[in-house]
Scaffold this active site. Sequence first.
Site, PDB file in Angstrom:
ATOM      1  N   ASP A  88      -0.489  -7.475   1.568  1.00 15.42           N
ATOM      2  CA  ASP A  88       0.116  -6.138   1.621  1.00 15.42           C
ATOM      3  C   ASP A  88       1.642  -6.253   1.739  1.00 15.42           C
ATOM      4  O   ASP A  88       2.219  -6.035   2.804  1.00 15.42           O
ATOM      5  CB  ASP A  88      -0.474  -5.381   2.812  1.00 15.42           C
ATOM      6  CG  ASP A  88      -0.114  -3.908   2.814  1.00 15.42           C
ATOM      7  OD1 ASP A  88       0.393  -3.420   1.782  1.00 15.42           O
ATOM      8  OD2 ASP A  88      -0.346  -3.247   3.847  1.00 15.42           O
ATOM      9  N   SER A 111       4.124   2.654   8.191  1.00 15.92           N
ATOM     10  CA  SER A 111       3.760   1.595   7.245  1.00 15.92           C
ATOM     11  C   SER A 111       4.958   1.105   6.449  1.00 15.92           C
ATOM     12  O   SER A 111       5.826   1.884   6.052  1.00 15.92           O
ATOM     13  CB  SER A 111       2.699   2.095   6.264  1.00 15.92           C
ATOM     14  OG  SER A 111       1.430   2.020   6.833  1.00 15.92           O
ATOM     15  N   HIS A 133       0.815  -1.220   0.000  1.00 13.42           N
ATOM     16  CA  HIS A 133       0.000   0.000   0.000  1.00 13.42           C
ATOM     17  C   HIS A 133       0.848   1.269   0.000  1.00 13.42           C
ATOM     18  O   HIS A 133       0.321   2.373  -0.151  1.00 13.42           O
ATOM     19  CB  HIS A 133      -0.980   0.002   1.181  1.00 13.42           C
ATOM     20  CG  HIS A 133      -0.390   0.354   2.504  1.00 13.42           C
ATOM     21  ND1 HIS A 133      -0.132  -0.580   3.483  1.00 13.42           N
ATOM     22  CD2 HIS A 133      -0.020   1.551   3.023  1.00 13.42           C
ATOM     23  CE1 HIS A 133       0.361   0.026   4.549  1.00 13.42           C
ATOM     24  NE2 HIS A 133       0.443   1.320   4.295  1.00 13.42           N
TER      25      HIS A 133
END
EC number: 3.4.21.-
Length: 335
Positions: free
Chosen positions: A165, A267, A119
């Site tokens: 992901d 992230s 992502h």
Amino acid sequence: MASGGGSLGLIVFLLLLQPKPCEAWAAASVLSTSGFPSGFSEAPRDNPPPPTRVRMSKATTRSPFMNFSLVCGQPFMKIMGGVDAEEGKWPWQVSVRVRHMHVCGGSLINSQWVLTAAHCIYSRIQYNVKVGDRSVYRQNTSLVIPIKTIFVHPKFSTTIVVKNDIALLKLQHPVNFTTNIYPVCIPSESFPVKAGTKCWVTGWGKLVPGAPDVPTEILQEVDQNVILYEECNEMLKKATSSSVDLVKRGMVCGYKERGKDACQGDSGGPMSCEFENKWVQVGVVSWGISCGRKGYPGVYTDVAFYSKWLIAVVNQADCLHPVVFLVLLLCSLTS
């Protein structure tokens, strides 16, 4: 000369007959060609949970680590408590950037490959990574290296829940290992991290939810306890009053007390756990609901679950170019 051309043709023909190690893996990865949600403020989760210390079953004689690098997981600095990470504690931590702007974390897994979250990646954007410094801004001991190729998991999706992901970035050129630049170990598929294992999550993300979308200057570290996906799924379903499964196979969670969590900007970064004096990356910061909220674990991509995909991508990318180079070299020698 005709004879030279004939010899070259024979050599190329014989090369083409040889089995290519990458062929079996060719369908295992895709080059990122479509847009994905990403960025410091747009990550689907940028709010993952912290790691835990890995406890492994010793029932198997197989190595618990994948052979991405001859050396891994042994930084020169010892890991201790604290908030700011000391220089050299987490030498595999990288900043994934667009121009000079930090957008996500990542981890060095060998001299030319970085692991991050899918992502974090948009197509048609030029990325680079900053390695070798705990400061996201300064470049005292760091290098900034362009990304040559991006591989996003072909089944990455953000429909209903974030799935698959995970992404790999191939650097434009290899890095030399130093006290501040060193790869983390990648677990094999059989690596059985246990619930309650103490691990660490690291990153330059927000220190508090709702803060401006500006990375923290100094790399942060926080300890967390591993929660396996089944228990984590039940916790999040209860917390959100949802009937939909939110956490599935291929995910792992981390949780500590309220206020200790990953957040926006973390992230793609690693959840690292110590096992037999080596540090292994158990998770990739993926998503979460708010940051550090009581009863809401952070969700990570389970690296061991995707270890075969990772080795497939690296094998495919690394074995393609030597064959091409050899054919080009033969052409130049016979011309």
